[in-house]
Design a protein around this motif. Structure first.
Motif, PDB file in Angstrom:
ATOM      1  N   VAL A   1       0.849  -1.189   0.000  1.00  0.00           N
ATOM      2  CA  VAL A   1       0.000   0.000   0.000  1.00  0.00           C
ATOM      3  C   VAL A   1       0.889   1.245   0.000  1.00  0.00           C
ATOM      4  N   GLN A   2       0.436   2.272  -0.660  1.00  0.00           N
ATOM      5  CA  GLN A   2       1.226   3.490  -0.826  1.00  0.00           C
ATOM      6  C   GLN A   2       1.225   4.323   0.453  1.00  0.00           C
ATOM      7  N   SER A   3       2.389   4.813   0.835  1.00  0.00           N
ATOM      8  CA  SER A   3       2.478   5.709   1.991  1.00  0.00           C
ATOM      9  C   SER A   3       2.322   7.157   1.536  1.00  0.00           C
ATOM     10  N   ILE A   4       2.061   8.035   2.475  1.00  0.00           N
ATOM     11  CA  ILE A   4       1.951   9.455   2.160  1.00  0.00           C
ATOM     12  C   ILE A   4       3.281   9.997   1.644  1.00  0.00           C
ATOM     13  N   ALA A   5       4.400   9.424   2.099  1.00  0.00           N
ATOM     14  CA  ALA A   5       5.708   9.842   1.588  1.00  0.00           C
ATOM     15  C   ALA A   5       5.848   9.452   0.122  1.00  0.00           C
ATOM     16  N   GLN A   6       5.407   8.245  -0.215  1.00  0.00           N
ATOM     17  CA  GLN A   6       5.488   7.800  -1.611  1.00  0.00           C
ATOM     18  C   GLN A   6       4.532   8.593  -2.495  1.00  0.00           C
ATOM     19  N   TYR A   7       3.384   8.952  -1.952  1.00  0.00           N
ATOM     20  CA  TYR A   7       2.456   9.798  -2.710  1.00  0.00           C
ATOM     21  C   TYR A   7       3.041  11.184  -2.928  1.00  0.00           C
ATOM     22  N   ALA A   8       3.753  11.703  -1.937  1.00  0.00           N
ATOM     23  CA  ALA A   8       4.414  13.002  -2.103  1.00  0.00           C
ATOM     24  C   ALA A   8       5.408  12.944  -3.250  1.00  0.00           C
ATOM     25  N   THR A   9       6.153  11.848  -3.345  1.00  0.00           N
ATOM     26  CA  THR A   9       7.083  11.678  -4.470  1.00  0.00           C
ATOM     27  C   THR A   9       6.321  11.693  -5.785  1.00  0.00           C
ATOM     28  N   GLU A  10       5.181  11.015  -5.818  1.00  0.00           N
ATOM     29  CA  GLU A  10       4.335  10.993  -7.018  1.00  0.00           C
ATOM     30  C   GLU A  10       3.909  12.399  -7.423  1.00  0.00           C
ATOM     31  N   LEU A  11       3.694  13.259  -6.437  1.00  0.00           N
ATOM     32  CA  LEU A  11       3.283  14.645  -6.696  1.00  0.00           C
ATOM     33  C   LEU A  11       4.457  15.546  -7.064  1.00  0.00           C
ATOM     34  N   GLY A  12       5.676  15.009  -7.025  1.00  0.00           N
ATOM     35  CA  GLY A  12       6.857  15.802  -7.335  1.00  0.00           C
ATOM     36  C   GLY A  12       7.420  16.548  -6.151  1.00  0.00           C
ATOM     37  N   LYS A  13       6.975  16.194  -4.950  1.00  0.00           N
ATOM     38  CA  LYS A  13       7.461  16.846  -3.735  1.00  0.00           C
ATOM     39  C   LYS A  13       8.693  16.120  -3.192  1.00  0.00           C
ATOM     40  N   ALA A  14       9.506  16.829  -2.438  1.00  0.00           N
ATOM     41  CA  ALA A  14      10.658  16.230  -1.776  1.00  0.00           C
ATOM     42  C   ALA A  14      10.188  15.455  -0.547  1.00  0.00           C
ATOM     43  N   THR A  15      10.993  14.477  -0.117  1.00  0.00           N
ATOM     44  CA  THR A  15      10.607  13.643   1.018  1.00  0.00           C
ATOM     45  C   THR A  15      11.797  13.421   1.946  1.00  0.00           C
ATOM     46  N   ALA A  16      11.501  13.282   3.240  1.00  0.00           N
ATOM     47  CA  ALA A  16      12.555  13.038   4.223  1.00  0.00           C
ATOM     48  C   ALA A  16      12.006  12.214   5.374  1.00  0.00           C
ATOM     49  N   LEU A  17      12.824  11.271   5.854  1.00  0.00           N
ATOM     50  CA  LEU A  17      12.528  10.487   7.049  1.00  0.00           C
ATOM     51  C   LEU A  17      13.657  10.705   8.037  1.00  0.00           C
ATOM     52  N   VAL A  18      13.300  11.041   9.280  1.00  0.00           N
ATOM     53  CA  VAL A  18      14.289  11.345  10.315  1.00  0.00           C
ATOM     54  C   VAL A  18      13.912  10.559  11.569  1.00  0.00           C
ATOM     55  N   ALA A  19      14.903   9.970  12.251  1.00  0.00           N
ATOM     56  CA  ALA A  19      14.601   9.196  13.447  1.00  0.00           C
ATOM     57  C   ALA A  19      15.795   9.154  14.386  1.00  0.00           C
ATOM     58  N   THR A  20      15.515   8.994  15.675  1.00  0.00           N
ATOM     59  CA  THR A  20      16.603   8.786  16.632  1.00  0.00           C
ATOM     60  C   THR A  20      17.026   7.324  16.676  1.00  0.00           C
ATOM     61  N   SER A  21      16.215   6.451  16.111  1.00  0.00           N
ATOM     62  CA  SER A  21      16.592   5.047  15.938  1.00  0.00           C
ATOM     63  C   SER A  21      17.395   4.904  14.643  1.00  0.00           C
ATOM     64  N   GLN A  22      17.836   3.682  14.344  1.00  0.00           N
ATOM     65  CA  GLN A  22      18.361   3.418  13.012  1.00  0.00           C
ATOM     66  C   GLN A  22      17.220   3.592  12.011  1.00  0.00           C
ATOM     67  N   ILE A  23      17.555   4.058  10.822  1.00  0.00           N
ATOM     68  CA  ILE A  23      16.537   4.376   9.824  1.00  0.00           C
ATOM     69  C   ILE A  23      15.816   3.125   9.327  1.00  0.00           C
ATOM     70  N   THR A  24      16.387   1.962   9.592  1.00  0.00           N
ATOM     71  CA  THR A  24      15.772   0.693   9.203  1.00  0.00           C
ATOM     72  C   THR A  24      14.756   0.206  10.228  1.00  0.00           C
ATOM     73  N   HIS A  25      14.563   0.962  11.307  1.00  0.00           N
ATOM     74  CA  HIS A  25      13.615   0.563  12.347  1.00  0.00           C
ATOM     75  C   HIS A  25      12.189   0.706  11.840  1.00  0.00           C
ATOM     76  N   ALA A  26      11.240   0.176  12.614  1.00  0.00           N
ATOM     77  CA  ALA A  26       9.876  -0.013  12.131  1.00  0.00           C
ATOM     78  C   ALA A  26       9.189   1.261  11.653  1.00  0.00           C
ATOM     79  N   THR A  27       9.231   2.318  12.448  1.00  0.00           N
ATOM     80  CA  THR A  27       8.448   3.499  12.070  1.00  0.00           C
ATOM     81  C   THR A  27       8.934   4.150  10.784  1.00  0.00           C
ATOM     82  N   PRO A  28      10.211   4.524  10.653  1.00  0.00           N
ATOM     83  CA  PRO A  28      10.614   5.098   9.368  1.00  0.00           C
ATOM     84  C   PRO A  28      10.424   4.130   8.206  1.00  0.00           C
ATOM     85  N   ALA A  29      10.688   2.847   8.447  1.00  0.00           N
ATOM     86  CA  ALA A  29      10.541   1.863   7.365  1.00  0.00           C
ATOM     87  C   ALA A  29       9.101   1.783   6.880  1.00  0.00           C
TER      88      ALA A  29
END
Length: 370
Positions: free
Chosen positions: A107-135
Motif C-alpha cells: 500500500v502506498q504511503s503518504i511519503a510515496q504519494y508526495a514523491t508521485e506529486l513531485g514533492k521532496a521527502t525526508a525520514l528522520v529518526a533517533t533510531s536506526q533508519i531501518t527501524h519499524a516506524t521510518p521503514a
C-alpha cells in the motif's frame, strides 16, 4: 428599535463572521508542506510526566488536538510496524508488517504519494533508519526484523533524505558496518545521486543537495542528553534544503527512543527523550510559523509501559509506576498546527491520519493505493 432593523443587523453580523471565517488561511489553504512527527510510545502519561518535570511544552501549545485508537489488524495492542503502516498509508495490517496489508499487498504511503506529486521527502529518526516506524513510510516488507533487507529496499525507495543513524545496516563488516554480505549500500546510493554524511558537523554539506543520507551512528543515535542537539540540527538542515523545493515536501520525524525507555520502565530517561522530541517540535513549529504554508501534525504510534503518575502535591513529589514492559492499547493524542490543522480534532482511528493527509493533497480514496 424595530424588529426588522434588529434582524438585519444580526444577519449582517453573521455574514461578516462567515466572511472572516472563510478567509482564515488555516482552514482553507492547502498546505504545500506536511511535517508529521511521531513520538514512539508517547501517550498522555508521558506528556503529563514531562510537563510536571520540565514545564510547558511546545507540543501542548499547538492549537488543535484530538485522540486516536491504535489497534492493529490482528490485535488490540499494536506494534510500531503495523501502527506505522496505519499512520503512513491509512490501512490496518498485522503486527510486524511494513507498508502492506496482511495478505502482503503493498500500500502506498503518504511519503510515496508526495514523491508521485513531485514533492521532496525526508525520514528522520533517533533510531536506526531501518527501524519499524521510518521503514513503514519508505518501504514494503512483511517482517520488520529484516533490517538488512529493509536497508536494501531503501536504495530504490525514492525517499530523498534518510537522516539519523544506522550505517551499520548499509555497510559490510569489512568497511565498518554489520552487513553479513559484501554489499556497500552507501556506494550504491551514491551512484543514484545521494550525498553521504556521517558527522553532525558536516550537515552544512546538505545545502544544495536534493538527495542525502546522514547516518551519525552505526545503530541508533545515543540517548538524550548524551547525543546533544543532533536531532534539532538534523531537522534544521533538512528543512533548510527541503524548503527550496518549489513543489513542497513531506517530512516524517520520529522520537524513537521514548518507546525504548518505556520498555525499560525508565521514567527519568523517558522524560529526557520527551524533552528532546519537544525541542524538535519547537524547531518545526518555528519553521511552520515563518513559512505559513506548512501543516504540522504530532502524534504517537502507541503508548509504552502503561505509565501511571501518583504521589504528592507537587511535581517533585510525583512518582512513576509502570504496569508493563510492553505496549498498551490506550488511545494516544494528536496535535496539529497550520493549514488544515483543524481537521485533526476529535476521536478517530489511526488510519484516518494518513487518509486525512492524502485527502488534503487531493487523493480522497486510498483503498486502491497500489
Amino acid at each position: 428599535m424595530n424588529t426588522k432593523y434588529i434582524l438585519n443587523r444580526i444577519i449582517a453580523v453573521l455574514l461578516l463572521v462567515t466572511v472572516v471565517s472563510c478567509a482564515t488561511p488555516e482552514e482553507n489553504e492547502t498546505p504545500k508542506n506536511i511535517i508529521l512527527l511521531i513520538g514512539d510510545g508517547m501517550g498522555f502519561p508521558q506528556i503529563t510526566a514531562t510537563e510536571y518535570a520540565h514545564g510547558n511544552l511546545n507540543l501542548t501549545n499547538m492549537p488543535y488536538s484530538g485522540t486516536i485508537f491504535t489497534h492493529s489488524a490482528d490485535g488490540r495492542v499494536t506494534d510500531s510496524a503495523s501502527s506505522a503502516t496505519a499512520l503512513a498509508a491509512g490501512h490496518k495490517t498485522d503486527n510486524g508488517m511494513l507498508g502492506m496489508l496482511p495478505d502482503e499487498t503493498p500500500v502506498q504511503s503518504i511519503a510515496q504519494y508526495a514523491t508521485e506529486l513531485g514533492k521532496a521527502t525526508a525520514l528522520v529518526a533517533t533510531s536506526q533508519i531501518t527501524h519499524a516506524t521510518p521503514a513503514g513510510f519508505g518501504i514494503h516488507h512483511p517482517a520488520r526484523g529484516d533490517e538488512f533487507i529493509i536497508a536494501e529496499k531503501y536504495v530504490d525507495s525514492g525517499i530523498d533524505m534518510l537522516l539519523g543513524a544506522g550505517y551499520g545496516y548499509f555497510l559490510p563488516e569489512s568497511e565498518g558496518g554489520n552487513r553479513p554480505d559484501d554489499r556497500n549500500l552507501i556506494i550504491e546510493m551514491n551512484e543514484k545521486g545521494y550525498v553521504y554524511i556521517d558527522n553532525v558537523n558536516d550537515l552544512d554539506q546538505m545545502a544544495g543537495q536534493e538527495k542525502v543520507i546522514a547516518f551519525l551512528e552505526s545503530n541508533a543515535l545515543k540517548t538524550y542528553p548524551e547525543r546533544g542537539d543532533q536531532m534539532s540540527k538534523l531537522t534544521q538542515a533538512a528543512l533548510g534544503q527541503l524548503s527550496q523545493d518549489p513543489e513542497g515536501f513531506f517530512m516524517m520525524i520520529e522520537g524513537s527512543q521514548i518507546d525504548w525507555e518505556g520498555h525499560a520502565n525508565e521514567a527519568e530517561a523517558m522524560i529526557q527523550e520527551m524533552i528532546d522530541f519537544d525541542n524538535v517540535i519547537g524547531e518545526v513549529l518555528e519553521f511552520a510559523k515563518n513559512d505559513g504554508n506548512t501543516l504540522v501534525v504530532v502524534t504517537a504510534d502507541h503508548e509504552t509501559g502503561g505509565l501511571t503518575l501518583h504521589g504528592g502535591e507537587t511535581a517533585v513529589d510525583v512518582s512513576y509506576e509502570f504496569s508493563t514492559g510492553g505496549h498498551t492499547g490506550v488511545q494516544v493524542p494528536v496535535y496539529s498546527f497550520g493549514p488544515s490543522g483543524e481537521i485533526f480534532t476529535g476521536q478517530y482511528d489511526n488510519t484516518e491520519i494518513a487518509r486525512k493527509l492524502f485527502s488534503i493533497w487531493g487523493k480522497p480514496n486510498v483503498d486502491d493505493s497500489l
